[in-house]
Design an enzyme around this catalytic site. Structure first.
Site, PDB file in Angstrom:
ATOM      1  N   GLU A 186      49.170 -21.355 -30.881  1.00 15.01           N
ATOM      2  CA  GLU A 186      49.538 -20.064 -30.422  1.00 15.01           C
ATOM      3  C   GLU A 186      50.768 -20.835 -30.560  1.00 15.01           C
ATOM      4  OE1 GLU A 186      48.603 -19.498 -26.058  1.00 15.01           O
ATOM      5  OE2 GLU A 186      45.874 -19.303 -26.926  1.00 15.01           O
ATOM      6  N   GLU A 217      42.489 -19.451 -26.099  1.00 12.83           N
ATOM      7  CA  GLU A 217      42.134 -21.268 -26.685  1.00 12.83           C
ATOM      8  C   GLU A 217      40.574 -21.866 -26.856  1.00 12.83           C
ATOM      9  OE1 GLU A 217      43.354 -19.615 -23.948  1.00 12.83           O
ATOM     10  OE2 GLU A 217      45.380 -20.821 -24.253  1.00 12.83           O
ATOM     11  N   PHE A 271      50.258 -24.330 -22.742  1.00 12.24           N
ATOM     12  CA  PHE A 271      51.060 -24.674 -21.510  1.00 12.24           C
ATOM     13  C   PHE A 271      49.742 -25.819 -20.988  1.00 12.24           C
ATOM     14  CE2 PHE A 271      53.621 -21.636 -21.651  1.00 12.24           C
ATOM     15  CZ  PHE A 271      55.273 -22.653 -20.801  1.00 12.24           C
ATOM     16  N   PHE A 324      46.369 -23.078 -19.437  1.00 11.70           N
ATOM     17  CA  PHE A 324      46.095 -22.433 -20.120  1.00 11.70           C
ATOM     18  C   PHE A 324      44.685 -23.108 -20.713  1.00 11.70           C
ATOM     19  CE2 PHE A 324      50.174 -20.151 -20.356  1.00 11.70           C
ATOM     20  CZ  PHE A 324      49.631 -19.785 -19.148  1.00 11.70           C
ATOM     21  N   HIS A 381      52.402 -22.528 -15.039  1.00  8.98           N
ATOM     22  CA  HIS A 381      52.779 -23.217 -15.986  1.00  8.98           C
ATOM     23  C   HIS A 381      53.805 -24.596 -15.844  1.00  8.98           C
ATOM     24  CE1 HIS A 381      53.823 -19.542 -16.849  1.00  8.98           C
ATOM     25  NE2 HIS A 381      53.101 -19.329 -17.778  1.00  8.98           N
TER      26      HIS A 381
END
Lengths: 344, 327
Positions: free
Chosen positions: B29, B60, B83, B86, B129
């Site tokens: 992404e 993902e 991240f 994710f 995050h």
């Protein structure tokens, strides 16, 4: 004046001839369908006899698989199967012995060396990607294979198969989305037999035809009678040609019947009405296609006997061979976790 | 030799590998036009084009799933998960597919794939995050797991990962990206996977860490050195396969072990290190194995005092070193 029967034959002939297929082609398709069925039936017998613990297979799906596989370049193209792809992997090059080796979990099993359950096909030489048990994961793999084919300009396309239940997975959606954005040369096949184990289609999705979802990805979608080999072939050919031209993926939904329980651990009488189980016998693709071949004058009693004698010999040979073959040595169980410098 | 930041070293490794081998491609992404949310893929899109630097849909599982297919058909994909927090939608693809491809096909198919993901806290990233996810992946046979601390390592280990025939999880601490500079050798510099590095030699106790915690451990070691405690600091670099020899040799020398990791302690990566030391170096230990880890809460909270409360740091590590040295 032409007899009614002769006119019927001519009409039938024009159907496969219009697709560029001759009698010998149809006989080849029939051979694979009948071989798949005979192997499949033998596998169930072996399971019921206690010789193997498990079987999962594709009785009723053979017509759809034969129609699709006949439309690709079986040497050049990739195939990402699922557990019902018995006929498809045979057409892609796997032998009855290889399938039986997998059923018996013997060391020589080319799919996994006896590590995976039967039905988890894979064969690098025939460009059949190794498959797992979680449903739907294979769809993105097919997109990656097709993307690589595009980047590397190999001319290959990739066909991937799944059942109706698998279309509920996020991976299924993600794959169609990715492939249509990048116009990957992939043909998405769904073999819709109306059941995900016991869950009927109306509890799996709110649409009648899975192919309508193609619109959501901006690609062509086809719904075709999977018991009609020629109809499947016609649609698959279109999808394959589109992929080959670089125009991107298509979604081909074949309506098929599941003649057996989900697997040897299932009893479908528990959740399917008896009348339904009787009715689906009439659309058994093998019966339908045999009828077509007879009416078209392509297969007579002698030809039929010849084909089935050959198949019986092959199935017997495969069974004996696999049953006698050695199991994998537990000492090899730690191998191939990672790449081995001197590995085979 | 250039002094570079971790982020620059990673960017350089990607440029060089894509230049060297046309099979290498990058997908994820925002990795294309934007060059990644942290800038790791900066410049790749302009240099190599959209076919090899793919801005993927926000999904993902298919980033990894598609990469697995690419790897099966002759490419060497480097997938970026924006991240580490994710990465879980891709867990099935990583665990059931990438990690098992070779084993389940009895060696017939491989999966040469790198998954890069920024991880870790201390950057006001809050619950989603900031996570350290390495333990989930280091648990899985079939995967390799790399966490660089030094910018030179980041380049050398990433190049080694891209050339590795098996799937590699490459976790980059996002706070380290622009925090420290280090010498990064020019050209084709490779750091082999599976080798730890001793960042500071010492004789009184051994500290085992990786990523940001390695930095904190080094700061702490200098602090306690003033008090006469001579700590050895071992940078594990590759979590799987683990360099057990260096681990055991260090403890046999110092007879004291402190394990530091940012993840919460229970069943974290350091738990395995402690188990190995207990099994294989028990009679070399003069003190119980100690750990400094994140606390037992599900994730890193946002408010600055809460985040500071969560993060293991040099002060806490130094305290543990003192306790261990005095034991």
């Amino acid at each position: 004046m032409e007899s009614k029967e002769a006119r019927g034959v001519r009409e039938i002939e024009s159907r496969h001839q219009a697709l560029g297929l001759a009698g010998e082609h149809l006989l080849e398709m029939y051979y694979y369908m009948a071989l798949a069925r005979a192997l499949d039936e033998r596998m169930w017998v072996l399971q019921r006899a206690g010789k193997v613990p498990f079987v999962i297979s594709g009785q009723g799906h053979e017509g759809a698989q034969a129609g699709v596989m006949y439309a690709i370049d079986r040497d050049l193209d990739w195939f990402v199967p699922y557990y019902r792809s018995v006929c498809a992997v045979l057409m892609k090059g796997m032998t009855p012995r290889e399938l039986m080796l997998s059923l018996f979990a013997k060391a020589e099993d080319p799919s996994s060396g006896g590590r995976q359950m039967p039905g988890h096909y894979g064969h690098p030489r025939y460009k059949i990607l190794s498959t797992s048990s979680p449903v739907g994961t294979q769809y993105p793999h097919a997109v990656g294979i097709a993307y690589a084919a595009k980047v590397r300009k190999t001319g290959e396309i990739c066909v991937v198969s799944i059942g109706d239940g698998g279309t509920s997975q996020g991976d299924w959606h993600e794959a169609l989305n990715f492939a249509s954005i990048h116009r990957c040369p992939v043909v998405f096949v769904v073999e819709n037999n109306g059941y995900a184990i016991s869950v009927p289609q109306e509890l799996q999705m709110a649409v009648r035809d899975i192919a309508v979802r193609a619109q959501g990805y901006g690609i062509p979608g086809y719904t075709v009678d999977g018991s009609d080999v020629l109809a499947v072939y016609a649609v698959a050919k279109e999808a394959v040609e589109r992929a080959r031209r670089g125009e991107g993926p298509s979604l081909v939904e074949c309506k098929v019947v599941r003649l057996t329980a989900h697997s040897s651990d299932d009893r479908q009488e528990k959740y399917r009405p008896v009348e339904e189980l009787e009715a689906i016998r009439s659309v058994d693709p093998l019966v339908v296609f045999r009828h077509y071949l007879e009416r078209a004058g392509i297969m007579d009693e002698a030809k039929y006997t010849e084909i089935h004698t050959r198949i019986r010999e092959e199935v017997d040979d495969a069974t004996t061979y696999a049953e006698l073959a050695p199991y994998p040595d537990p000492l090899t169980a730690t191998r191939h976790v990672y790449f081995e410098e001197n590995g085979e | 030799m250039a002094e570079l930041r971790l982020i620059d070293a990673i960017n350089q490794a990607l440029h060089e590998e894509m230049e060297r081998d046309e099979r290498v491609l990058v997908l994820g992404e925002d990795v294309g036009r934007k060059g990644g949310v942290f800038g790791a893929t900066e410049g790749l899109y302009d240099r190599f084009g959209g076919e090899r630097v793919i801005d993927t849909p926000l999904a993902e599982s298919s980033i990894v799933g598609v990469a697995i297919g690419m790897a099966a058909n002759g490419l060497l994909p480097v997938a970026e998960i924006q991240f580490a927090d994710f990465i879980f939608p891709a867990m099935n693809q990583i665990l059931s597919e990438a990690a098992r491809m070779r084993y389940r096909s009895n060696g017939a198919f491989g999966c040469p794939l790198v998954i890069r993901a920024p991880y870790g806290g201390g950057v006001h990233g809050a619950l989603y995050h900031s996570q350290s996810v390495e333990a989930f992946f280091a648990h899985i046979p079939g995967l390799k797991v790399v966490v660089p601390y030094h910018p030179g390592d980041a380049k050398g280990l990433l190049k080694a990962s891209i050339r590795d025939p098996d799937p590699v999880l490459f976790f980059e601490h996002k706070k380290l990206y622009r925090m420290v500079r280090g010498e990064v050798p020019e050209g084709d510099y490779i750091v082999p996977l599976g080798k730890a590095a001793i960042r500071r030699e010492g004789k009184d106790l051994s500290v085992f860490a990786y990523g940001l915690m390695l930095h904190e451990a080094l700061v702490a070691a200098e602090e306690v050195a003033k008090e006469g405690i001579d700590a050895e600091v071992v940078d594990l670099r590759t979590l799987r396969p683990l360099d057990k020899e260096t681990l055991l040799a260090s403890v046999r020398k110092t007879n004291r072990a402190l394990i530091v990791y940012e993840d919460n302690g229970f069943l974290g990566y350091g738990a395995e290190l402690a188990a190995i030391l207990a099994e294989e170096a028990f009679f070399d230990l003069d003190a119980p194995i100690m750990r400094v880890t994140g606390p037992e809460v599900p994730a890193v909270p946002y408010a600055p005092p809460l985040e500071r409360w969560f993060m293991p740091d040099a002060r806490r590590i130094a305290e543990a070193m003192r306790r261990l040295a005095q034991y």
